[in-house]
Design a protein around this motif. Structure first.
Motif, PDB file in Angstrom:
ATOM      1  N   GLU A  11      -4.139  56.442  71.250  1.00 37.11           N
ATOM      2  CA  GLU A  11      -4.206  55.058  71.707  1.00 37.11           C
ATOM      3  C   GLU A  11      -4.342  55.032  73.222  1.00 37.11           C
ATOM      4  OE1 GLU A  11      -4.262  52.377  69.677  1.00 37.11           O
ATOM      5  OE2 GLU A  11      -4.288  53.804  68.035  1.00 37.11           O
ATOM      6  N   ARG A  12      -5.123  54.110  73.718  1.00 35.59           N
ATOM      7  CA  ARG A  12      -5.283  53.933  75.148  1.00 35.59           C
ATOM      8  C   ARG A  12      -4.336  52.836  75.603  1.00 35.59           C
ATOM      9  NH1 ARG A  12      -5.651  57.956  75.885  1.00 35.59           N
ATOM     10  NH2 ARG A  12      -6.953  58.980  77.287  1.00 35.59           N
ATOM     11  N   PRO A  13      -4.020  52.777  76.884  1.00 32.91           N
ATOM     12  CA  PRO A  13      -3.082  51.768  77.371  1.00 32.91           C
ATOM     13  C   PRO A  13      -3.508  50.354  76.985  1.00 32.91           C
ATOM     14  CG  PRO A  13      -3.626  53.307  79.116  1.00 32.91           C
ATOM     15  CD  PRO A  13      -4.530  53.615  77.950  1.00 32.91           C
ATOM     16  N   ARG A  25       1.107  43.978  87.320  1.00 32.65           N
ATOM     17  CA  ARG A  25       0.176  44.491  86.306  1.00 32.65           C
ATOM     18  C   ARG A  25       0.006  46.002  86.454  1.00 32.65           C
ATOM     19  NH1 ARG A  25      -3.087  39.676  87.083  1.00 32.65           N
ATOM     20  NH2 ARG A  25      -4.362  40.834  88.549  1.00 32.65           N
ATOM     21  N   ARG A  26      -0.128  46.472  87.707  1.00 33.83           N
ATOM     22  CA  ARG A  26      -0.272  47.919  87.938  1.00 33.83           C
ATOM     23  C   ARG A  26       0.962  48.672  87.457  1.00 33.83           C
ATOM     24  NH1 ARG A  26      -2.776  46.252  92.678  1.00 33.83           N
ATOM     25  NH2 ARG A  26      -0.853  46.452  93.876  1.00 33.83           N
ATOM     26  N   ARG A  27       2.153  48.150  87.765  1.00 34.11           N
ATOM     27  CA  ARG A  27       3.387  48.822  87.345  1.00 34.11           C
ATOM     28  C   ARG A  27       3.503  48.838  85.824  1.00 34.11           C
ATOM     29  NH1 ARG A  27       5.780  45.759  91.589  1.00 34.11           N
ATOM     30  NH2 ARG A  27       6.840  44.468  90.040  1.00 34.11           N
ATOM     31  N   ARG A  28       3.159  47.731  85.179  1.00 35.28           N
ATOM     32  CA  ARG A  28       3.231  47.680  83.711  1.00 35.28           C
ATOM     33  C   ARG A  28       2.208  48.618  83.078  1.00 35.28           C
ATOM     34  NH1 ARG A  28       4.212  41.379  81.974  1.00 35.28           N
ATOM     35  NH2 ARG A  28       6.354  41.281  82.736  1.00 35.28           N
ATOM     36  N   LEU A  29       1.016  48.622  83.635  1.00 31.97           N
ATOM     37  CA  LEU A  29      -0.009  49.517  83.123  1.00 31.97           C
ATOM     38  C   LEU A  29       0.414  50.970  83.309  1.00 31.97           C
ATOM     39  CD1 LEU A  29      -2.769  49.805  81.813  1.00 31.97           C
ATOM     40  CD2 LEU A  29      -3.785  49.731  84.085  1.00 31.97           C
ATOM     41  N   GLN A  30       0.970  51.314  84.474  1.00 29.84           N
ATOM     42  CA  GLN A  30       1.431  52.679  84.720  1.00 29.84           C
ATOM     43  C   GLN A  30       2.561  53.052  83.767  1.00 29.84           C
ATOM     44  OE1 GLN A  30      -0.084  54.941  86.840  1.00 29.84           O
ATOM     45  NE2 GLN A  30       1.206  56.320  85.667  1.00 29.84           N
ATOM     46  N   ALA A  31       3.464  52.111  83.498  1.00 32.44           N
ATOM     47  CA  ALA A  31       4.559  52.372  82.560  1.00 32.44           C
ATOM     48  C   ALA A  31       4.007  52.643  81.159  1.00 32.44           C
ATOM     49  CB  ALA A  31       5.535  51.204  82.536  1.00 32.44           C
ATOM     50  N   GLU A  36       2.702  56.601  76.968  1.00 32.73           N
ATOM     51  CA  GLU A  36       1.687  57.213  76.110  1.00 32.73           C
ATOM     52  C   GLU A  36       1.592  58.714  76.372  1.00 32.73           C
ATOM     53  OE1 GLU A  36      -3.060  57.375  76.185  1.00 32.73           O
ATOM     54  OE2 GLU A  36      -2.258  55.346  76.106  1.00 32.73           O
ATOM     55  N   PHE A  37       1.550  59.080  77.652  1.00 32.68           N
ATOM     56  CA  PHE A  37       1.442  60.498  77.973  1.00 32.68           C
ATOM     57  C   PHE A  37       2.696  61.251  77.542  1.00 32.68           C
ATOM     58  CE2 PHE A  37       1.987  64.278  80.520  1.00 32.68           C
ATOM     59  CZ  PHE A  37       0.783  64.920  80.259  1.00 32.68           C
ATOM     60  N   ALA A  38       3.863  60.665  77.740  1.00 28.55           N
ATOM     61  CA  ALA A  38       5.116  61.322  77.346  1.00 28.55           C
ATOM     62  C   ALA A  38       5.126  61.613  75.850  1.00 28.55           C
ATOM     63  CB  ALA A  38       6.315  60.463  77.747  1.00 28.55           C
ATOM     64  N   ALA A  39       4.657  60.673  75.051  1.00 28.99           N
ATOM     65  CA  ALA A  39       4.595  60.893  73.599  1.00 28.99           C
ATOM     66  C   ALA A  39       3.617  62.020  73.280  1.00 28.99           C
ATOM     67  CB  ALA A  39       4.185  59.607  72.890  1.00 28.99           C
ATOM     68  N   PHE A  40       2.465  62.034  73.940  1.00 33.31           N
ATOM     69  CA  PHE A  40       1.494  63.104  73.739  1.00 33.31           C
ATOM     70  C   PHE A  40       2.083  64.449  74.144  1.00 33.31           C
ATOM     71  CE2 PHE A  40      -1.782  65.830  75.682  1.00 33.31           C
ATOM     72  CZ  PHE A  40      -2.559  66.075  74.559  1.00 33.31           C
ATOM     73  N   ILE A  65       0.951  78.161  81.679  1.00 31.29           N
ATOM     74  CA  ILE A  65      -0.389  77.592  81.525  1.00 31.29           C
ATOM     75  C   ILE A  65      -0.308  76.255  80.793  1.00 31.29           C
ATOM     76  CG2 ILE A  65      -2.613  77.894  80.359  1.00 31.29           C
ATOM     77  CD1 ILE A  65      -2.400  80.896  81.043  1.00 31.29           C
ATOM     78  N   ALA A  66       0.529  76.174  79.768  1.00 30.64           N
ATOM     79  CA  ALA A  66       0.673  74.909  79.040  1.00 30.64           C
ATOM     80  C   ALA A  66       1.181  73.810  79.963  1.00 30.64           C
ATOM     81  CB  ALA A  66       1.615  75.091  77.848  1.00 30.64           C
ATOM     82  N   GLN A  67       2.170  74.129  80.793  1.00 28.58           N
ATOM     83  CA  GLN A  67       2.693  73.132  81.729  1.00 28.58           C
ATOM     84  C   GLN A  67       1.636  72.723  82.760  1.00 28.58           C
ATOM     85  OE1 GLN A  67       5.124  71.471  80.962  1.00 28.58           O
ATOM     86  NE2 GLN A  67       7.088  72.415  81.276  1.00 28.58           N
ATOM     87  N   ASP A  68       0.936  73.683  83.328  1.00 29.03           N
ATOM     88  CA  ASP A  68      -0.110  73.376  84.304  1.00 29.03           C
ATOM     89  C   ASP A  68      -1.208  72.519  83.671  1.00 29.03           C
ATOM     90  OD1 ASP A  68       1.211  74.813  86.259  1.00 29.03           O
ATOM     91  OD2 ASP A  68      -0.085  76.587  86.090  1.00 29.03           O
ATOM     92  N   THR A  69      -1.558  72.828  82.447  1.00 29.32           N
ATOM     93  CA  THR A  69      -2.578  72.057  81.740  1.00 29.32           C
ATOM     94  C   THR A  69      -2.118  70.623  81.521  1.00 29.32           C
ATOM     95  OG1 THR A  69      -3.412  74.043  80.657  1.00 29.32           O
ATOM     96  CG2 THR A  69      -3.943  71.934  79.619  1.00 29.32           C
ATOM     97  N   MET A  70      -0.848  70.445  81.177  1.00 32.44           N
ATOM     98  CA  MET A  70      -0.334  69.095  80.967  1.00 32.44           C
ATOM     99  C   MET A  70      -0.308  68.298  82.277  1.00 32.44           C
ATOM    100  SD  MET A  70       0.096  68.348  77.930  1.00 32.44           S
ATOM    101  CE  MET A  70       0.643  68.768  76.311  1.00 32.44           C
ATOM    102  N   ILE A  71      -0.048  68.959  83.374  1.00 30.89           N
ATOM    103  CA  ILE A  71      -0.099  68.274  84.677  1.00 30.89           C
ATOM    104  C   ILE A  71      -1.521  67.786  84.945  1.00 30.89           C
ATOM    105  CG2 ILE A  71       0.054  68.635  87.180  1.00 30.89           C
ATOM    106  CD1 ILE A  71       2.433  70.569  86.552  1.00 30.89           C
ATOM    107  N   LYS A  72      -2.501  68.645  84.689  1.00 34.04           N
ATOM    108  CA  LYS A  72      -3.898  68.255  84.869  1.00 34.04           C
ATOM    109  C   LYS A  72      -4.255  67.095  83.940  1.00 34.04           C
ATOM    110  CE  LYS A  72      -5.376  72.841  86.281  1.00 34.04           C
ATOM    111  NZ  LYS A  72      -6.021  74.078  85.856  1.00 34.04           N
ATOM    112  N   ALA A  73      -3.774  67.155  82.709  1.00 32.68           N
ATOM    113  CA  ALA A  73      -4.060  66.078  81.748  1.00 32.68           C
ATOM    114  C   ALA A  73      -3.459  64.761  82.222  1.00 32.68           C
ATOM    115  CB  ALA A  73      -3.525  66.442  80.371  1.00 32.68           C
ATOM    116  N   TYR A  74      -2.256  64.800  82.746  1.00 29.14           N
ATOM    117  CA  TYR A  74      -1.619  63.571  83.222  1.00 29.14           C
ATOM    118  C   TYR A  74      -2.422  62.958  84.372  1.00 29.14           C
ATOM    119  CZ  TYR A  74       1.734  60.332  85.207  1.00 29.14           C
ATOM    120  OH  TYR A  74       2.323  59.190  85.696  1.00 29.14           O
TER     121      TYR A  74
END
Length: 191
Positions: A11-13, A25-31, A36-40, A65-74
């Protein structure tokens, strides 16, 4: 590799009310994006680490590598349309680069973390899961394709991610399965 892929059900924001101020709006969108990212992240990080271990990475390297990849994904979250495939591809490529580097082995035990709770966690895991040991007997390409297969990707999906033909993936998969069947312990229980 392009970050734009066909959807994988993520799902997208959601949108925020237009009556809110721009900063609200920016703060709500970021939240929303953060949730969404935390669940992923929670749903994916351990499987991604296992995927890298199936490629032959030691647990500390796989976790890094998994952690670095997740940082890039975020950081690119709004641009990624197929997050699961994206992180698997990025992590796989990072592992190839890491394997090409000359690294010193650490002398100290790594700090405990959620992915590596104890310094000997991988050794304990390996004793219970002989899959990693069996995969180490395969040539790299076969091990790579088996790692993707064990992460629930079809040969067609693997072909797209590795930029191979589906036929080449199926041929490597067939060879890998044949080799693994040859090396697998006898299931008949002969002692």
């Amino acid at each position: 590799m392009s970050d734009h892929h066909a959807g994988d059900g993520s799902e997208r924001p959601t949108t925020v009310p237009a009556s809110d101020s721009p900063s609200l709006r920016r703060r709500r969108l970021q939240a929303t994006v953060d949730e969404e990212f935390a669940a992923f992240y929670r749903a994916t990080i351990h499987r991604l680490t296992g995927f890298l271990m199936h490629h032959g990475a030691a647990l500390p390297l796989a976790a890094d590598i998994a952690q670095d990849t997740m940082i890039k994904a975020y950081r690119r979250w709004g641009q990624i349309q197929q997050p699961k495939a994206w992180v698997h591809t990025v992590a796989s490529r990072a592992l190839v680069r890491a394997a090409a580097e000359v690294r010193e082995e650490p002398r100290e035990q790594p700090e405990p973390s959620s992915l590596l709770p104890a310094p000997d966690a991988f050794a304990q895991w390996e004793l219970r899961h002989d899959t990693v040991q069996l995969l180490k007997t395969l040539p790299y390409r076969q091990r790579q394709i088996m790692a993707w297969t064990l992460s629930d990707y079809s040969p067609s999906e693997i072909a797209v991610q590795l930029r191979l033909t589906p036929e080449a993936v199926r041929a490597s998969l067939k060879k890998a399965r044949r080799a693994l069947a040859h090396h697998a312990p006898d299931e008949g229980g002969s002692t």
